[in-house]
Design a protein around this motif. Structure first.
Motif, PDB file in Angstrom:
ATOM      1  N   ASP A 239      18.454  37.933  57.768  1.00 33.93           N
ATOM      2  CA  ASP A 239      18.046  38.404  56.680  1.00 33.93           C
ATOM      3  C   ASP A 239      16.138  39.071  57.335  1.00 33.93           C
ATOM      4  O   ASP A 239      15.703  40.309  56.731  1.00 33.93           O
ATOM      5  CB  ASP A 239      17.509  38.076  55.793  1.00 33.93           C
ATOM      6  N   TYR A 240      15.373  38.496  58.361  1.00 30.30           N
ATOM      7  CA  TYR A 240      14.469  38.618  59.103  1.00 30.30           C
ATOM      8  C   TYR A 240      14.674  39.571  60.796  1.00 30.30           C
ATOM      9  O   TYR A 240      14.176  41.034  60.788  1.00 30.30           O
ATOM     10  CB  TYR A 240      13.890  37.589  59.787  1.00 30.30           C
ATOM     11  N   MET A 241      15.422  39.104  61.223  1.00 34.82           N
ATOM     12  CA  MET A 241      16.322  40.220  62.368  1.00 34.82           C
ATOM     13  C   MET A 241      16.549  40.863  62.434  1.00 34.82           C
ATOM     14  O   MET A 241      16.886  42.347  62.959  1.00 34.82           O
ATOM     15  CB  MET A 241      16.406  39.085  63.137  1.00 34.82           C
ATOM     16  N   ASN A 263      14.534  46.346  61.708  1.00 33.69           N
ATOM     17  CA  ASN A 263      14.363  46.483  60.034  1.00 33.69           C
ATOM     18  C   ASN A 263      15.573  45.922  59.752  1.00 33.69           C
ATOM     19  O   ASN A 263      16.563  46.050  60.631  1.00 33.69           O
ATOM     20  CB  ASN A 263      13.667  48.128  58.928  1.00 33.69           C
ATOM     21  N   ASN A 264      15.490  44.785  58.425  1.00 33.59           N
ATOM     22  CA  ASN A 264      16.435  44.004  57.992  1.00 33.59           C
ATOM     23  C   ASN A 264      18.108  45.274  56.911  1.00 33.59           C
ATOM     24  O   ASN A 264      18.669  45.192  56.932  1.00 33.59           O
ATOM     25  CB  ASN A 264      16.672  43.323  57.420  1.00 33.59           C
ATOM     26  N   LEU A 265      16.916  46.301  56.546  1.00 35.21           N
ATOM     27  CA  LEU A 265      17.467  47.191  55.970  1.00 35.21           C
ATOM     28  C   LEU A 265      17.993  47.089  54.485  1.00 35.21           C
ATOM     29  O   LEU A 265      18.927  47.833  53.680  1.00 35.21           O
ATOM     30  CB  LEU A 265      18.916  48.042  56.656  1.00 35.21           C
ATOM     31  N   GLY A 272      11.047  43.815  58.631  1.00 31.36           N
ATOM     32  CA  GLY A 272      10.874  43.702  59.908  1.00 31.36           C
ATOM     33  C   GLY A 272       9.659  43.774  61.110  1.00 31.36           C
ATOM     34  O   GLY A 272       8.963  42.948  60.679  1.00 31.36           O
ATOM     35  N   ALA A 273       9.755  44.469  61.676  1.00 29.02           N
ATOM     36  CA  ALA A 273       8.696  44.433  62.585  1.00 29.02           C
ATOM     37  C   ALA A 273       8.607  45.357  64.141  1.00 29.02           C
ATOM     38  O   ALA A 273       9.529  46.490  63.688  1.00 29.02           O
ATOM     39  CB  ALA A 273       9.116  43.223  64.133  1.00 29.02           C
TER      40      ALA A 273
END
Length: 320
Positions: A239-241, A263-265, A272-273
């Motif tokens: 959910d985060y990565m 982004n987890n879309l 995202g990061a």
């Protein structure tokens, strides 16, 4: 005397001749003359703008090094950031009375890979082992023994297959498929880990290199209770990565600009990061490095907490 006359009559060996001869002596296997020449041109003319791409030089250098079986080369970039400032340190996993986190800490990464096989499949494929260590050190928190806040260990086994695909103006020089384990070596509530199958494609065009990676997380059993040592430590990590990432590298003269995007879309709970890097020359062997990170998943202990960090330091082996 005859030997002296022959030496006097022979043309003097140039620096390029000497470099080529030495490289050929040291290399074996399927290293080409063109690859040796690329490397020698770079060594002898470090200030000259070369027509070959940054990826060409990295591949040539690694192929010459890897011609000697079981040699070590850089995998990801190796760097040390003596000073980083994190605006949002994650205090939750740590008792604030035992370790109140400081905003400033050191961050470093070392990463290597080694071939496990000689070139296979028409000399175009090879199996590698790699290991990456990334650490966050509360080095200035001397009142509380300056502990390492987090260390992530990432061993992986992967196959690299050389290809010569063309996608419009972009060249795809190789693809990668492997299995990856990442953990922080902690126990109980601080334990984090996951296993993935990762596929990667590399694209290059002029001074641009793009790395597209997608992964499938290998499932783990659920914990029977939060205190259970067995089972999934972080069931919501996707959910985060997310399910992949996109890396960009742009090289201009001797400056390298990089970006990593995830982004987890998920449009309902979007996470995202982004990691941005700038590498620049400080001397012949040393490069300066500036890194900025914003988002989730900078480290496993912080995978579900947003980080906002800037750091400065040195890069020992660049991305390209």
């Amino acid at each position: 005397m005859l030997t002296l006359l022959m030496m006097a009559a022979a043309p003097q060996m140039t620096d390029m001749d000497a470099c080529l001869l030495n490289a050929v002596k040291e290399s074996v296997g399927d290293v080409t003359v063109a690859e040796v020449k690329i490397l020698c041109e770079e060594k002898l003319n470090p200030e000259r703008e070369l027509h070959d791409s940054a990826l060409d030089h990295r591949i040539a250098e690694e192929r010459i090094s890897n011609a000697s079986d079981f040699s070590l080369t850089a995998h990801k970039n190796n760097y040390v950031l003596p000073f980083t400032f994190n605006q949002t340190p994650n205090q939750a996993p740590f008792d604030p009375d035992e370790l109140p986190l400081q905003h400033t800490e050191m961050k470093f990464q070392f990463s290597f890979k080694m071939p496990l096989t000689v070139p296979l499949l028409d000399d175009s494929g090879r199996l590698f082992f790699a290991y990456t260590n990334q650490s966050w050190w509360q080095a200035y928190n001397s009142e509380y023994s300056a502990p390492f806040r987090e260390t992530n260990h990432e061993p992986e086994l992967f196959w690299v297959q050389s290809v010569d695909w063309q996608l419009g103006d972009w060249l795809v020089p190789f693809w990668v498929l492997g299995i990856n384990h990442q953990s922080n070596g902690q126990n109980e509530e601080k334990s984090r880990s996951w296993n993935r199958i990762i596929g990667s494609l590399v694209f290059e065009k002029d001074d641009w290199t793009v790395l597209a990676r997608a992964w499938y997380r290998l499932p783990e059993d659920e914990k029977e209770s939060p205190e259970d040592s067995k089972g999934d430590d972080n069931p919501d990590i996707l959910d985060y990565m997310g399910y992949g990432e996109l890396g960009l590298v742009y090289k201009h003269n001797d400056h390298t600009f990089s970006g990593l995007f995830r982004n987890n879309l998920d449009f309902d709970e979007n996470r995202g990061a982004v990691e941005l890097g700038w590498s620049f020359p400080l001397g012949r062997k040393v490069r300066g490095y500036v890194q900025y990170y914003y988002g989730y998943g900078e480290s496993l202990i912080d995978y579900n907490v947003r980080t906002n960090r800037i750091g400065v330091g040195l890069e020992m082996t660049p991305i390209l």
